[in-house]
Design a protein around this motif. Structure first.
Motif, mmCIF file in Angstrom:
data_model
loop_
_atom_site.group_PDB
_atom_site.id
_atom_site.type_symbol
_atom_site.label_atom_id
_atom_site.label_comp_id
_atom_site.label_asym_id
_atom_site.label_seq_id
_atom_site.Cartn_x
_atom_site.Cartn_y
_atom_site.Cartn_z
ATOM 1 N N ARG A 245 0.835 -1.207 0.000
ATOM 2 C CA ARG A 245 0.000 0.000 0.000
ATOM 3 C C ARG A 245 0.869 1.257 0.000
ATOM 4 N NH1 ARG A 245 -5.068 2.863 -0.042
ATOM 5 N NH2 ARG A 245 -4.509 4.861 0.839
ATOM 6 N N LEU A 246 1.864 1.305 0.872
ATOM 7 C CA LEU A 246 2.672 2.513 1.018
ATOM 8 C C LEU A 246 3.633 2.714 -0.152
ATOM 9 C CD1 LEU A 246 3.424 2.492 4.856
ATOM 10 C CD2 LEU A 246 1.589 3.631 3.597
ATOM 11 N N ASN A 247 3.904 1.658 -0.898
ATOM 12 C CA ASN A 247 4.745 1.806 -2.090
ATOM 13 C C ASN A 247 4.028 2.542 -3.213
ATOM 14 O OD1 ASN A 247 7.051 0.589 -1.091
ATOM 15 N ND2 ASN A 247 6.450 -1.461 -1.763
ATOM 16 N N LYS A 248 2.691 2.537 -3.167
ATOM 17 C CA LYS A 248 1.911 3.139 -4.247
ATOM 18 C C LYS A 248 1.133 4.372 -3.811
ATOM 19 C CE LYS A 248 1.074 -1.393 -6.424
ATOM 20 N NZ LYS A 248 0.022 -2.364 -6.849
ATOM 21 N N SER A 249 0.774 4.431 -2.520
ATOM 22 C CA SER A 249 -0.136 5.476 -2.059
ATOM 23 C C SER A 249 0.331 6.017 -0.707
ATOM 24 C CB SER A 249 -1.564 4.927 -1.912
ATOM 25 O OG SER A 249 -1.987 4.294 -3.102
ATOM 26 N N PRO A 250 -0.167 7.185 -0.318
ATOM 27 C CA PRO A 250 0.153 7.703 1.015
ATOM 28 C C PRO A 250 -0.513 6.884 2.114
ATOM 29 C CG PRO A 250 -1.466 9.101 -0.067
ATOM 30 C CD PRO A 250 -1.005 8.118 -1.095
ATOM 31 N N GLU A 251 -0.151 7.152 3.333
ATOM 32 C CA GLU A 251 -0.743 6.452 4.472
ATOM 33 C C GLU A 251 -2.258 6.662 4.498
ATOM 34 O OE1 GLU A 251 2.710 6.428 7.894
ATOM 35 O OE2 GLU A 251 1.342 8.137 7.821
ATOM 36 N N GLU A 252 -2.962 5.619 4.897
ATOM 37 C CA GLU A 252 -4.408 5.742 5.055
ATOM 38 C C GLU A 252 -4.764 6.545 6.299
ATOM 39 O OE1 GLU A 252 -6.560 1.843 3.647
ATOM 40 O OE2 GLU A 252 -4.670 1.283 4.627
ATOM 41 N N TYR A 253 -3.857 6.623 7.239
ATOM 42 C CA TYR A 253 -4.030 7.409 8.464
ATOM 43 C C TYR A 253 -2.634 7.735 8.988
ATOM 44 C CZ TYR A 253 -3.094 2.827 10.462
ATOM 45 O OH TYR A 253 -2.523 1.611 10.758
ATOM 46 N N PRO A 254 -2.470 8.795 9.748
ATOM 47 C CA PRO A 254 -1.148 9.167 10.261
ATOM 48 C C PRO A 254 -0.556 8.060 11.131
ATOM 49 C CG PRO A 254 -2.691 10.982 10.514
ATOM 50 C CD PRO A 254 -3.509 9.793 10.098
ATOM 51 N N GLY A 255 0.688 7.688 10.842
ATOM 52 C CA GLY A 255 1.376 6.691 11.646
ATOM 53 C C GLY A 255 1.226 5.270 11.166
ATOM 54 N N GLN A 256 0.596 5.060 10.012
ATOM 55 C CA GLN A 256 0.388 3.690 9.529
ATOM 56 C C GLN A 256 1.720 2.975 9.293
ATOM 57 O OE1 GLN A 256 -1.617 3.237 5.720
ATOM 58 N NE2 GLN A 256 -2.481 1.265 6.346
ATOM 59 N N ALA A 257 2.733 3.727 8.849
ATOM 60 C CA ALA A 257 4.034 3.111 8.554
ATOM 61 C C ALA A 257 4.653 2.462 9.791
ATOM 62 C CB ALA A 257 4.990 4.150 7.978
#
Length: 292
Positions: A245-257
């Motif tokens: 998900r993070l390779n293609k799009s921004p985080e779905e919510y802050p801190g997802q990474a």
């Protein structure tokens, strides 16, 4: 001193009322009730019975009772906060909306959960803590059953946390998996264009966050039960899904990474016991083959 939120509610009532005279009278009556409740709270345990009776017969709007309960919680007075939220459910349910009832149950779940943690870890009373955690779980589940928004997820997660403290990992996993099933069904409806009623606002943010939280806790529950293979599978799936998900799009919510690090840590936890199991199984296999 009245909480700012309560003063705002009184001001809004005066501003929107068609009859300013009746509005002023209602505001005065509300202020008098608030002052009386405040005096009874200040009286401590000696006035608890009178406070309970006053809450049961109160004509304050539900939003005011809830605001007072939240204010007491922020001031560190959890015991009296519980009384306010409980009064809404026990004495004023007919005048409350389903959303208000759900949130009162959610508040009670959190307050009882905090009481259970204090009884278990500060007072060392495991028996009392168990009873309190059961009450907390019941309120979390009642919040879930009464709600159709983000409170449902919070109810599932809260109940799962209580059953972990009760040592019932199977029940914990049941509630975590139930939440994941709900979120998956909601996501499927969203993808197919059948938008659920709770797909906007806070739910659009909390849905993915609750999904990742529940997935991580589910894996951790298997790990705590020494079911390392199942735990590792879930950690790996989580790592791959969020990473893609993070390779293609921004985080779905802050801190997802941050869940990438948590999943990697979980995999490292599982590595040693899984390696030990492989060694043990190999040794057992060699022994069985060499036996006469």
């Amino acid at each position: 001193t009245l909480p700012p939120q309560l003063l705002q509610l009184l001001q809004m009532q005066g501003a929107t009322s068609q009859w300013s005279q009746s509005s002023a009278a209602r505001n005065l009556a509300d202020l008098q009730q608030c002052e009386t409740l405040g005096e009874l709270v200040a009286g401590g345990s000696a006035t608890d019975r009178a406070l309970s009776n006053a809450l049961a017969s109160s004509t304050l709007r539900i939003s005011m009772l809830m605001t007072l309960g939240q204010s007491l919680f922020r001031e560190g007075d959890s015991r009296h906060a519980e009384m306010f939220f409980a009064a809404v459910i026990q004495s004023h349910a007919n005048h409350a909306t389903a959303k208000q009832i759900a949130r009162c149950h959610l508040w009670l779940g959190k307050l009882y959960q905090d009481d259970g943690l204090a009884a278990k870890y500060q007072q060392g009373n495991a028996t009392q803590a168990g009873t309190i955690f059961q009450a907390a779980a019941m309120n979390y589940l009642a919040a879930k059953d009464t709600s159709q928004d983000w409170v449902r997820g919070s109810g599932w997660l809260g109940a799962a946390a209580c059953y972990r403290q009760l040592g019932q990992q199977a029940m914990r996993r049941l509630y975590l998996q139930s939440l994941l099933n709900e979120l998956a069904a909601s996501a499927s409806q969203n993808t197919s264009g059948q938008l659920p009623t709770n797909s906007t606002g806070a739910d659009a943010i909390l849905g993915p966050e609750q999904r990742d939280t529940a997935t991580y806790l589910l894996a951790t529950s298997f790990y705590e039960d020494k079911r390392y293979q199942e735990a590792a599978q879930i950690y790996q799936q989580m790592l791959e899904r969020i990473g893609a998900r993070l390779n293609k799009s921004p985080e779905e919510y802050p801190g997802q990474a941050a869940y990438l690090n948590l999943a990697n840590t979980g995999l490292s936890w599982c590595a040693a016991p899984l390696a030990a199991q492989v060694t043990t199984n190999s040794s057992q296999s060699v022994e069985s083959q060499s036996a006469p």
